[in-house]
Design an enzyme around this catalytic site. Structure first.
Site, short mmCIF file in Angstrom:
data_model
loop_
_atom_site.label_atom_id
_atom_site.label_comp_id
_atom_site.label_asym_id
_atom_site.label_seq_id
_atom_site.Cartn_x
_atom_site.Cartn_y
_atom_site.Cartn_z
N CYS A 122 56.35 78.26 28.78
CA CYS A 122 55.12 78.18 28.96
C CYS A 122 53.75 77.57 29.35
O CYS A 122 52.80 77.44 29.56
CB CYS A 122 54.49 77.66 27.26
SG CYS A 122 55.73 78.77 26.39
N HIS A 256 48.09 74.87 25.95
CA HIS A 256 48.84 76.02 25.09
C HIS A 256 49.01 75.69 23.50
O HIS A 256 48.79 75.23 23.29
CB HIS A 256 50.04 75.48 25.89
CG HIS A 256 51.66 76.28 25.01
ND1 HIS A 256 51.50 77.54 25.70
CD2 HIS A 256 52.49 76.17 24.71
CE1 HIS A 256 52.52 78.90 24.82
NE2 HIS A 256 53.59 77.30 24.56
N ASN A 287 52.05 82.72 20.15
CA ASN A 287 52.65 81.68 21.50
C ASN A 287 52.43 82.63 22.37
O ASN A 287 54.00 83.77 22.73
CB ASN A 287 53.31 80.54 20.89
CG ASN A 287 53.69 79.94 22.24
OD1 ASN A 287 53.10 80.46 23.28
ND2 ASN A 287 55.10 79.07 21.82
C1 COA Z 1 58.63 75.25 14.06
C2 COA Z 1 58.05 74.88 13.20
C3 COA Z 1 56.10 75.27 13.11
C4 COA Z 1 58.24 74.09 12.38
O1 COA Z 1 57.52 73.05 11.81
P1 COA Z 1 58.03 71.45 11.02
O2 COA Z 1 56.92 71.18 10.36
O3 COA Z 1 58.67 71.01 12.37
O4 COA Z 1 59.25 72.86 10.04
P2 COA Z 1 60.62 71.61 9.86
O5 COA Z 1 61.65 72.76 10.81
O6 COA Z 1 60.07 69.95 9.52
O7 COA Z 1 61.07 72.49 7.83
C5 COA Z 1 59.73 71.75 7.89
C6 COA Z 1 60.53 72.24 5.70
O8 COA Z 1 59.51 73.27 6.93
C7 COA Z 1 60.73 74.62 5.86
N1 COA Z 1 61.24 75.76 6.57
C8 COA Z 1 61.44 75.60 7.93
N2 COA Z 1 60.71 77.18 8.21
C9 COA Z 1 60.48 77.72 7.70
C10 COA Z 1 59.90 78.92 7.99
N3 COA Z 1 59.33 79.73 7.88
N4 COA Z 1 59.32 79.09 6.19
C11 COA Z 1 59.26 78.49 5.15
N5 COA Z 1 59.60 77.42 5.09
C12 COA Z 1 60.42 76.94 6.20
C13 COA Z 1 62.02 73.53 6.21
O9 COA Z 1 63.45 73.50 5.22
C14 COA Z 1 61.65 72.49 5.65
O10 COA Z 1 62.59 72.39 3.35
P3 COA Z 1 62.39 70.75 3.59
O11 COA Z 1 61.42 69.68 3.92
O12 COA Z 1 62.13 71.27 1.90
O13 COA Z 1 63.58 70.58 4.08
C15 COA Z 1 57.58 73.45 14.22
O14 COA Z 1 58.56 72.61 14.56
C16 COA Z 1 56.35 74.02 15.38
O15 COA Z 1 56.12 73.86 15.35
N6 COA Z 1 57.14 73.15 16.92
C17 COA Z 1 57.11 73.28 18.28
C18 COA Z 1 56.99 74.36 18.22
C19 COA Z 1 56.70 74.70 19.91
O16 COA Z 1 55.54 73.94 20.19
N7 COA Z 1 57.02 75.45 20.18
C20 COA Z 1 57.69 76.17 21.80
C21 COA Z 1 57.13 75.18 22.75
S1 COA Z 1 56.18 76.34 23.71
#
Ligand code: COA
Length: 331
Positions: A122, A256, A287
């Site tokens: 990215c 990004h 993304n």
């Molecule tokens: C992937 C991403 C959106 C996940 O969001 P998050 O807020 O970190 O989610 P978490 O993994 O902490 O999970 C939070 C809650 O949502 C739930 N959850 C996770 N994925 C889910 C989904 N797809 N749908 C619904 N609920 C979901 C989890 O089970 C958790 O529930 P809980 O609180 O009851 O345990 C986020 O971490 C992100 O954007 N990270 C960076 C990604 C990125 O930049 N990637 C590319 C780099 S180039």
């Protein structure tokens, strides 16, 4: 010692034009709910994404890259035979060799250009921009065509609740050429291989063959989120400092597009004035890995939200982990 003549180039470089191409297939959040336990509401709130584009019939990384490149070349108004280097940034071209850039150069009618692929995920567009700027300023080529093309949908594990909704396909391209005034600030870039496990490919070529598994992308979303909102926030500030600018002198911010909440955190950290135009293409494109920044740049210019000649900060970050950013003058 025998003196060897050194190459000399333009005093400065700038981006002359940008083009982009998105596939025609629109994939809304609802489509993904047949594969993962999620909701449109959760995906929208946690990332900003409402829909993304995935390649369909007759579309691939080559068709997207060629379309974006043709646009960029036409908009630059240059003779394409003066393009001396073609760089393709991608992580989704499935040939270790040969690189795709030479084939794109030939298809575009750019004879005998230096042509190669780079892999910086990215951050790939900003890595490529740093190279293009140096190539023009050192006189290794008059014009550089920098392409970023990705089809991450083909690496997406539809059953992975942490990544299935994140990525989209597309391509962006710019022409970088000589300039009397500086249009590309000093690159701020780096890497942290210690975090290689934060975003990974689930199988290398050996295990893919042995196990008959197609490699997908895996990600520790929380780790990447934390890194992006702390370390990258500081790197973004360093881009401004390196260019000798304050936040008040910025017109446009194109980070990004990994997550709208990451963008919000960067905005708070930089304390950018309210009138700065901020890219939010994640909402309709997801993304797009390396292609994200040129696609967002083209979208902002085409919609009139951003204007040619304005000052923009671009920064990419992702698998490696790697990052790169610069302040630029918009084409
Ligand atoms: C992937 C991403 C959106 C996940 O969001 P998050 O807020 O970190 O989610 P978490 O993994 O902490 O999970 C939070 C809650 O949502 C739930 N959850 C996770 N994925 C889910 C989904 N797809 N749908 C619904 N609920 C979901 C989890 O089970 C958790 O529930 P809980 O609180 O009851 O345990 C986020 O971490 C992100 O954007 N990270 C960076 C990604 C990125 O930049 N990637 C590319 C780099 S180039």
């Amino acid at each position: 010692m025998t003196e060897i003549k050194a190459s000399t180039g333009a005093p400065f470089a700038r981006i002359l034009s940008v083009g982009s191409a998105a596939p025609s297939r629109v994939v809304p959040n609802e489509y993904l709910l047949q594969f993962i336990d999620s909701s449109d509401e959760w995906i929208t709130q946690r990332t900003g994404i409402k829909e993304r584009r995935w390649i369909g019939e007759g579309e691939n990384i080559e068709t997207l890259s060629l379309a974006a490149s043709e646009q960029a070349i036409e908009r630059a108004g240059i003779d394409r035979t003066q393009i001396g280097a073609v760089i393709l940034s991608t992580i989704s071209h499935y040939h270790q060799t040969p690189a795709l850039a030479p084939q794109l150069a030939t298809r575009l009618g750019i004879p005998d250009a230096a042509a190669y692929d780079i892999s910086a995920a990215c951050a790939g567009f900003c890595y490529g921009l740093a190279q293009a700027e140096s190539i023009v300023r050192s006189g290794q080529a008059t014009y550089v065509l920098l392409i970023a093309g990705e089809t991450i949908s083909e690496m997406t594990d539809l059953n992975d609740r942490g990544t299935a909704f994140l990525f989209g396909d597309g391509a962006g391209a710019v022409i970088v050429g000589p300039s009397e005034t500086n249009g590309i600030g000093p690159v701020v870039w780096g890497s942290d291989g210690g975090q290689a496990g934060a975003i990974w490919q689930t199988a290398d070529w050996h295990s893919a063959v042995e196990n008959g598994t197609w490699p997908k992308l895996g990600m520790d979303g929380r780790a990447v989120f934390k890194w992006a909102t702390s370390f990258i926030a500081q790197a973004t500030k360093n881009c401004l400092d390196g260019a000798g600018l304050t936040p008040e002198q910025l017109d446009v911010f194109i980070p990004h597009q990994a997550n709208d909440r990451i963008t919000d955190t960067l905005l708070r950290y930089l304390k950018l004035p309210e009138n700065v135009v901020v890219a939010r293409t994640i909402r309709q494109y997801g993304n797009n890995s390396a292609a994200t920044i040129p696609m967002a740049m083209d979208a902002l210019l085409s919609s009139g939200e951003a204007k040619s000649g304005q000052t923009a900060l671009v920064i990419g970050f992702g698998a490696g982990l790697v990052y790169a950013g610069q302040v630029i003058t918009l084409p």
